[in-house]
Design a protein around this motif. Sequence first.
Motif, PDB file in Angstrom:
ATOM      1  N   ALA A   1       0.833  -1.209   0.000  1.00  8.67           N
ATOM      2  CA  ALA A   1       0.000   0.000   0.000  1.00  8.67           C
ATOM      3  C   ALA A   1       0.865   1.255   0.000  1.00  8.67           C
ATOM      4  O   ALA A   1       0.559   2.253  -0.671  1.00  8.67           O
ATOM      5  N   ASP A   2       1.987   1.224   0.756  1.00  7.88           N
ATOM      6  CA  ASP A   2       2.885   2.376   0.801  1.00  7.88           C
ATOM      7  C   ASP A   2       3.534   2.617  -0.552  1.00  7.88           C
ATOM      8  O   ASP A   2       3.614   3.765  -1.039  1.00  7.88           O
ATOM      9  N   SER A   3       3.977   1.542  -1.188  1.00  9.68           N
ATOM     10  CA  SER A   3       4.619   1.690  -2.494  1.00  9.68           C
ATOM     11  C   SER A   3       3.641   2.169  -3.565  1.00  9.68           C
ATOM     12  O   SER A   3       4.034   2.818  -4.534  1.00  9.68           O
ATOM     13  N   GLU A   4       2.348   1.870  -3.358  1.00 10.09           N
ATOM     14  CA  GLU A   4       1.332   2.294  -4.331  1.00 10.09           C
ATOM     15  C   GLU A   4       0.766   3.667  -3.997  1.00 10.09           C
ATOM     16  O   GLU A   4      -0.155   4.147  -4.670  1.00 10.09           O
ATOM     17  N   GLY A   5       1.275   4.280  -2.931  1.00  5.00           N
ATOM     18  CA  GLY A   5       0.794   5.605  -2.560  1.00  5.00           C
ATOM     19  C   GLY A   5      -0.578   5.591  -1.915  1.00  5.00           C
ATOM     20  O   GLY A   5      -1.272   6.626  -1.923  1.00  5.00           O
ATOM     21  N   ARG A   6      -0.969   4.472  -1.309  1.00  3.67           N
ATOM     22  CA  ARG A   6      -2.314   4.380  -0.714  1.00  3.67           C
ATOM     23  C   ARG A   6      -2.305   4.586   0.794  1.00  3.67           C
ATOM     24  O   ARG A   6      -3.349   4.527   1.426  1.00  3.67           O
TER      25      ARG A   6
END
Length: 432
Positions: A73-78
């Motif tokens: 989620a962090d890598s996807e900007g969520r």
Amino acid sequence: MIRLLCFALLGAVIASAAAWALSADEAWVGMFVPCVVALSVLGPIVLVVRSPAGAGLGGALAGPLSAEELQRADSEGRLALARVRSIRRTGTMINDQPICDLDLVVVPRFGAPFEVRTRRLVDLVEIPRLQPECVVVVVMQEAAPSPVSIVLDPPDEWVQLAQRDERVRSTRTAAPFTPAPAAAGKAAGGLRRIHPAFYVVAVLVGAALALIPAYPTIAAIASGETTLGEVRYANSWEGRMAADEQARADAEAAEAEAAAAASMFVGDNAARAVDALVDAIGAGQVVQLSFWGEHLSAIAPSGPGAATLDSWDVVAGEVTNSGPAGSQPDPAALELQLFDARSVDTSLMPDLVAQAKELSGLSEPDPTRTDQWVYVSRSGSSDSGPPPVVLDVPVYGEYYDAWITFSLEGEVVSMRGGAPGSASYEAENGAG
């Protein structure tokens, strides 16, 4: 499936409540209460799962995200920060923990801030961290704006960011986010949409299963064998008392019928009892036979050729040796008392009993003495040997008693007692 199960439980609740009300049978409580309890547990779960945050991220009932899920989620900007604007209970509790609605102002890294409402099962120890103005980490379902779920155990860098970030604290208002209508085939919360007809079928199936115990009663009412009023009466206190009384009466009647069928004065019961006694002793010699009710009692030698006497009992073909008799005769006198039990024609006894009642004028026996007795022994005296074997038939009336003695051939030997004016009464008085 849990939604269909809830509707099936609803059908069972309705059916059991209706059956309870119509039949007045309190046994339906045993089905009604568990179904209500199950529905009260599953119903809130369905309502919570149907909340806007119920899909994808798991919503109110979701467990914590794994480290891999948070990293993705962090890598996807969520991942984003959010400020709690308000928290309030929904009124639903699961395991004594409240379901709460939280209004958040979300400030994503990419995109404009937005306001969103999320629903969560809040552990009591989490409440201080979710108070208004607290900053929390949330994970968005997709790019902002999006439904969110609160992350109470975020990565360390996000914990530090939440502590020092001023942008989220200074953002007081934002455009409200309203989730888009559910996609085709999906219900609120991301659940698969179920056609209303299936809910109706679930209710009917639950009702049909709940009413299985009542099917015989329903069939009887439909065929006219009984009525609803009769069913209600049978389940009432008066009806149950009457049924208990009838059951006791039936049991007593059955017991009396069984006792009558086993009586020593019915059929060949007495003859078979004598045969069983002789087989158990090993010889036919006895001193006394007493027939009464279902019993044959005897005083007989302890074994073939024995000079001691035992008490014997025969009931339902079972022979019991009760031990030494109350008195033991002189061995020389024993020979004068013994007789062969098989010499007694027991088939005469019913007629002798009837004749004794007629001779004594006591056709109505004493109601407190229900057992008829017949005694067989040697009695009287004889110049040529042992006294003759006779059958003594006592007759007990409410006011008078009589004692009629018969020979083995059924001839009257002696009579005494009886109602005034009876043959036995006159015989005794005449003898006097």
